[in-house]
Design an enzyme around this catalytic site. Structure first.
Site, PDB file in Angstrom:
ATOM      1  CE  LYS A 112      -2.309  -1.023   4.087  1.00 55.07           C
ATOM      2  NZ  LYS A 112      -1.605  -2.358   3.965  1.00 55.07           N
ATOM      3  NE  ARG A 187      -6.171   0.724  11.302  1.00 51.64           N
ATOM      4  CZ  ARG A 187      -5.053   0.395  10.745  1.00 51.64           C
ATOM      5  NH1 ARG A 187      -4.974  -0.797  10.545  1.00 51.64           N
ATOM      6  NH2 ARG A 187      -4.080   1.264  10.623  1.00 51.64           N
ATOM      7  NE  ARG A 226       6.670  -2.381   6.391  1.00 47.02           N
ATOM      8  CZ  ARG A 226       5.297  -2.537   6.526  1.00 47.02           C
ATOM      9  NH1 ARG A 226       4.697  -2.087   5.325  1.00 47.02           N
ATOM     10  NH2 ARG A 226       4.823  -2.613   7.601  1.00 47.02           N
ATOM     11  NE  ARG A 271       5.412   1.462   9.551  1.00 42.93           N
ATOM     12  CZ  ARG A 271       4.448   1.493   8.733  1.00 42.93           C
ATOM     13  NH1 ARG A 271       3.920   0.409   8.255  1.00 42.93           N
ATOM     14  NH2 ARG A 271       4.035   2.446   7.838  1.00 42.93           N
ATOM     15  NE  ARG A 282       1.453  -4.864  11.605  1.00 38.82           N
ATOM     16  CZ  ARG A 282       1.996  -4.292  11.068  1.00 38.82           C
ATOM     17  NH1 ARG A 282       3.348  -4.629  11.254  1.00 38.82           N
ATOM     18  NH2 ARG A 282       1.570  -3.607  10.273  1.00 38.82           N
TER      19      ARG A 282
END
Length: 327
Positions: A112, A187, A226, A271, A282
């Site tokens: 995204k 969400r 990431r 993160r 998640r």
């Protein structure tokens, strides 16, 4: 000869109207007559000049016709009326046509952050992150922002009602006139229904839902590799999209001090929840709460799935196909 015949044919086709007929009468006056007469005098001297006569006559008639129509459409010799017409068209489009309101879905690591900005640039509509909107509302001291700030200072969670209020305020801004992309919201199904209700009150609705699909087994490598530039949100990956500054240590892992943003040179970060353990939780939350939103919008015929488990070019091609109205 064929060229000039075609020219006059096109001119007569374009301006076969009262304006064009009036232009013919105006040939005997003002600038049109002067241009025609000058060309006629020169015409006797050479074949090229005779051709110039025909071109001048045709163009003079075309200009006169366009001048006849300028009050209704545009001014040939100035940009003011053109700009005004464009502005009026934009206002009509923004007022009466449905806005392009998109929701970008996908599990953590689906892409995204990579493809959202590309959609934003292509369509010219902003990508709205609930986190960014919340911080902006608090910083601006809006009524809704003050409520959110008080709750956060007390250690509470911002309610759906407040988040919807923040979105409502944000989409009234000029850059959202033609539409916007929601990233990170809704969400839950409850949030989706609240969003629908708010948009309906504005005379709008969600027009497209893009779902980036990636198997859970592939996401761990994507997530743990990431790195993020905090201020801009630019995303990097040690394997698929490393920063230019990256250097690897003897263990094959990137040296933290070398992980810097390509554009600013500022340090990148990972993160806290970009770990294998956190990813399991998640993804469980994503499948349990977020995926039902797709089922909510699917009956409206606006949900499009994109295979995000392929090269960037392939993903983008599928996104472009999904964005089309006929898709």
């Amino acid at each position: 000869i064929h060229f000039f015949t075609t020219l006059f044919y096109l001119l007569s086709t374009m301006f076969a109207s009262p304006a064009f007929r009036m232009a013919g009468r105006r040939m005997a006056t003002t600038a049109s007559r002067r241009a025609f007469s000058a060309a006629a005098t020169t015409a006797a001297k050479s074949d090229n000049a005779r051709k110039a006569l025909m071109v001048t006559a045709g163009l003079s008639m075309a200009v006169a016709a366009l001048q006849q129509r300028e009050d209704k459409t545009y001014n040939l010799f100035g940009g003011n009326k053109v700009e005004k017409a464009v502005k009026e068209t934009e206002e009509k489009f923004g007022t009466y046509w449905p806005r392009n309101i998109m929701i970008l879905f996908g599990p953590p690591g689906a892409g995204k952050g990579t493809h959202g900005p590309r959609i934003e640039d292509m369509l010219g509509i902003p990508q709205l992150s609930t986190g960014d909107m919340l911080r902006a509302a608090v910083s601006a001291g809006t009524e809704v922002g003050k409520k959110a700030e008080a709750i956060m200072k007390a250690g509470g969670l911002v309610s759906d009602e407040i988040v919807i209020g923040i979105i409502r305020d944000r989409i009234k801004e000029e850059d959202c006139k033609f539409g916007f992309i929601l990233d990170g919201f809704p969400r839950t199904l409850a949030q989706a229904k609240a969003l629908d209700k708010m948009l309906a009150a504005e005379g709008a609705r969600v027009t497209k839902v893009i779902e980036l699909e990636v198997p859970d087994s592939v996401l761990e490598e994507r997530i743990t590799g990431r790195w993020i530039h905090k201020n801009s949100g630019r995303s990097y990956h040690v394997k698929y999209a490393p920063p230019k500054s990256m250097k690897l240590g003897s263990d094959g892992k990137p040296i933290v001090e070398t992980m810097k943003d390509d554009e600013t040179g500022e340090p990148l970060m990972q993160r806290k929840d970009d770990t294998a353990d956190a990813l399991v939780k998640r993804l469980k939350g994503y499948h349990a709460e977020t995926v039902p939103i797709l089922d909510h919008y699917r009956p409206h015929g606006i949900v499009r799935a994109v295979n995000a488990n392929q090269g960037m070019g392939g993903v983008w091609s599928e996104i472009l196909a999904a964005l089309q109205r006929k898709a």
